[in-house]
Design an enzyme around this catalytic site. Structure first.
Site, PDB file in Angstrom:
ATOM      1  N   TRP A  71      11.648  -1.248  -6.163  1.00  0.00           N
ATOM      2  CA  TRP A  71      10.320  -1.634  -5.713  1.00  0.00           C
ATOM      3  C   TRP A  71       9.381  -0.418  -5.654  1.00  0.00           C
ATOM      4  O   TRP A  71       9.301   0.346  -6.584  1.00  0.00           O
ATOM      5  CB  TRP A  71      10.395  -2.399  -4.387  1.00  0.00           C
ATOM      6  CG  TRP A  71      11.134  -3.706  -4.503  1.00  0.00           C
ATOM      7  CD1 TRP A  71      12.421  -3.944  -4.138  1.00  0.00           C
ATOM      8  CD2 TRP A  71      10.653  -4.943  -5.063  1.00  0.00           C
ATOM      9  NE1 TRP A  71      12.769  -5.251  -4.421  1.00  0.00           N
ATOM     10  CE2 TRP A  71      11.709  -5.886  -4.981  1.00  0.00           C
ATOM     11  CE3 TRP A  71       9.433  -5.361  -5.610  1.00  0.00           C
ATOM     12  CZ2 TRP A  71      11.591  -7.200  -5.429  1.00  0.00           C
ATOM     13  CZ3 TRP A  71       9.302  -6.670  -6.058  1.00  0.00           C
ATOM     14  CH2 TRP A  71      10.371  -7.576  -5.962  1.00  0.00           C
ATOM     15  N   SER A  72       8.670  -0.244  -4.545  1.00  0.00           N
ATOM     16  CA  SER A  72       7.602   0.766  -4.507  1.00  0.00           C
ATOM     17  C   SER A  72       8.101   2.206  -4.450  1.00  0.00           C
ATOM     18  O   SER A  72       7.291   3.131  -4.558  1.00  0.00           O
ATOM     19  CB  SER A  72       6.664   0.501  -3.329  1.00  0.00           C
ATOM     20  OG  SER A  72       5.875  -0.633  -3.582  1.00  0.00           O
ATOM     21  N   THR A  73       9.385   2.417  -4.309  1.00  0.00           N
ATOM     22  CA  THR A  73       9.903   3.773  -4.478  1.00  0.00           C
ATOM     23  C   THR A  73       9.590   4.261  -5.884  1.00  0.00           C
ATOM     24  O   THR A  73       9.569   5.472  -6.148  1.00  0.00           O
ATOM     25  CB  THR A  73      11.411   3.793  -4.176  1.00  0.00           C
ATOM     26  OG1 THR A  73      11.617   3.320  -2.833  1.00  0.00           O
ATOM     27  CG2 THR A  73      11.993   5.192  -4.278  1.00  0.00           C
ATOM     28  N   LYS A  75       6.711   4.251  -7.153  1.00  0.00           N
ATOM     29  CA  LYS A  75       5.368   4.822  -7.186  1.00  0.00           C
ATOM     30  C   LYS A  75       5.383   6.350  -7.227  1.00  0.00           C
ATOM     31  O   LYS A  75       4.473   6.973  -7.787  1.00  0.00           O
ATOM     32  CB  LYS A  75       4.547   4.323  -5.992  1.00  0.00           C
ATOM     33  CG  LYS A  75       4.165   2.838  -6.080  1.00  0.00           C
ATOM     34  CD  LYS A  75       3.303   2.417  -4.894  1.00  0.00           C
ATOM     35  CE  LYS A  75       2.753   1.002  -5.033  1.00  0.00           C
ATOM     36  NZ  LYS A  75       3.766  -0.055  -4.869  1.00  0.00           N
ATOM     37  N   TYR A 161      -3.191  -0.448   0.873  1.00  0.00           N
ATOM     38  CA  TYR A 161      -2.015  -0.337   0.009  1.00  0.00           C
ATOM     39  C   TYR A 161      -2.138  -1.191  -1.252  1.00  0.00           C
ATOM     40  O   TYR A 161      -2.270  -2.410  -1.182  1.00  0.00           O
ATOM     41  CB  TYR A 161      -0.777  -0.728   0.797  1.00  0.00           C
ATOM     42  CG  TYR A 161       0.518  -0.447   0.105  1.00  0.00           C
ATOM     43  CD1 TYR A 161       0.771   0.801  -0.445  1.00  0.00           C
ATOM     44  CD2 TYR A 161       1.498  -1.427   0.019  1.00  0.00           C
ATOM     45  CE1 TYR A 161       1.974   1.068  -1.071  1.00  0.00           C
ATOM     46  CE2 TYR A 161       2.707  -1.169  -0.597  1.00  0.00           C
ATOM     47  CZ  TYR A 161       2.937   0.076  -1.149  1.00  0.00           C
ATOM     48  OH  TYR A 161       4.129   0.328  -1.768  1.00  0.00           O
TER      49      TYR A 161
END
Length: 388
Positions: A71-73, A75, A161
């Site tokens: 997921w957003s890791t 980014k 976010y």
């Protein structure tokens, strides 16, 4: 191997036995299914552990090379692509996005800067028109709509976010400057040369190694809030247009697509390596990826505030740098307030602390209800700093 006593494999330096203890406790006390954690200090791996199951039915043990959607890791690696280009003088973080992406100037966005994209301050937390899952998986459709849409708030004034749009926004700038989408750029410049087992999207040849994500649909915070009418429009657009969760992320469509904000796939070892570039102030495994100045710029705070998307859930001010979140006074990434990192929906995380020389990668497949600071991650972070 019983559900309460999973097989834990890997190694752990004697000094960091508390990390192994916390990892094991996550299975006993915090309903871990399958997971891995890697910790490096000054570039040396001091813990590299994995265990549990790669599927909900508990038929596949979690292996050393099991991959999972983080997921957003994801980014952090996307931001790394932009900083590499800036470090080479090809991208000015203080220039308008439209310098590189002319169509982006539509709907009052001509003054939005590249740094606003990196710090979630562009006002583009989500699209105003309905955006289906299949459309999110289409790069051209998503970037074209983002270029045409109007910001939800005045860009540059507050963070909100950009849960799913971040990767397309930063990624399209990367594509316009380099000719490559971020997945291919990252592979060419970083993960390929350094042998890091991480990809944005998942090549079909690696699907057999992918863990199955699991979570209760009722645990999807954005969906719950949307149904109850609690979300303001900018947050609703970010978290529920479209709604995505484990069911979507396990599909071939999601895995094959390039959704850089949310569909990076890797091992904990890979996450620790990518965030280790920031912890090493631009150097990893003896190779310089960024100049020290460029690596320092990543954690240049852009102003503390109640995030316009996450504010109600966080109930505290947070501060984002140029691509990563600062640990700050609440210690999301350890006691050093200038340490940085990024969490992924449901629990995963990457951490970089240049002062301590620490990087950490934590990945798992049973998603919890937390957007950030999952108790499993925090137990591991606390154990690392207790051992230093």
């Amino acid at each position: 191997m019983s559900e309460r006593e999973p097989q834990i494999d890997g190694h752990c330096d004697p000094r960091f036995t508390a990390v192994r203890a916390a990892f094991e406790e996550n299975f006993r006390e915090r309903q871990e299914l399958g997971a891995a954690v890697t910790v490096t200090v000054d570039g040396v791996t001091v813990a590299d552990l994995w265990g549990g199951w790669a599927d909900q039915a508990r038929t596949r043990p979690w292996e050393r090379d099991t991959l999972v959607n983080v997921w957003s890791t994801s980014k952090g690696p996307v931001a790394l692509c932009a900083h590499i280009l800036a470090d080479r003088g090809l991208l000015d973080l203080d220039a308008p996005v439209a310098v590189h992406w002319p169509e982006f100037a539509a709907a009052g966005k001509e003054k939005v800067l590249v740094r606003h994209l990196l710090s979630h301050r562009a006002g583009l937390s989500g699209l105003r028109e309905p955006h289906a899952f299949a459309e999110l998986c289409d790069w051209e459709v998503t970037t074209r709509r983002l270029a045409a849409t109007e910001p939800w708030w005045e860009p540059g004034t507050r963070s909100g976010y950009h849960a799913l749009t971040y990767g397309h926004l930063v990624g399209e700038v990367v594509r316009r400057v380099s000719g490559l989408r971020p997945g291919a750029f990252l592979a060419r410049e970083v993960t390929g040369p350094l042998g890091i087992d991480f990809a944005i999207g998942l090549p079909e040849t690696d699907a057999v190694r992918a863990a199955e994500l699991t979570h209760r649909r009722s645990a999807t915070g954005g969906e719950q809030a949307a149904l109850s009418g609690r979300l303001p429009p900018a947050a609703l657009a970010a978290l529920a247009n479209p709604v995505v969760g484990a069911a979507e992320a396990n599909t071939p469509m999601w895995r094959a697509a390039e959704i850089p904000a949310a569909n990076g796939h890797g091992t904990a070892r890979a996450v620790a390596a990518l965030y280790g570039i920031f912890a090493g102030l631009g150097t990893y495994a003896g190779r310089r990826v960024l100049s020290p100045e460029a690596a320092e710029r990543v954690r240049e705070g852009q102003g503390s505030c109640h995030d316009l998307v996450l504010g109600a859930g966080f109930r505290r001010e947070t501060e984002i740098g140029l691509g990563l979140w600062l640990s700050g006074p609440h210690g999301s990434y350890g006691p050093n307030p200038r340490a940085v990192g990024h969490d992924g929906f449901g629990g995963s995380a990457g951490l970089a602390d240049p002062e301590a020389g620490v990087s950490l990668g934590y990945v798992m497949n049973r998603m919890g209800p937390h957007i950030a600071d999952d108790p499993r991650k925090m137990a591991l972070v606390d154990a690392v700093y207790d051992a230093l």
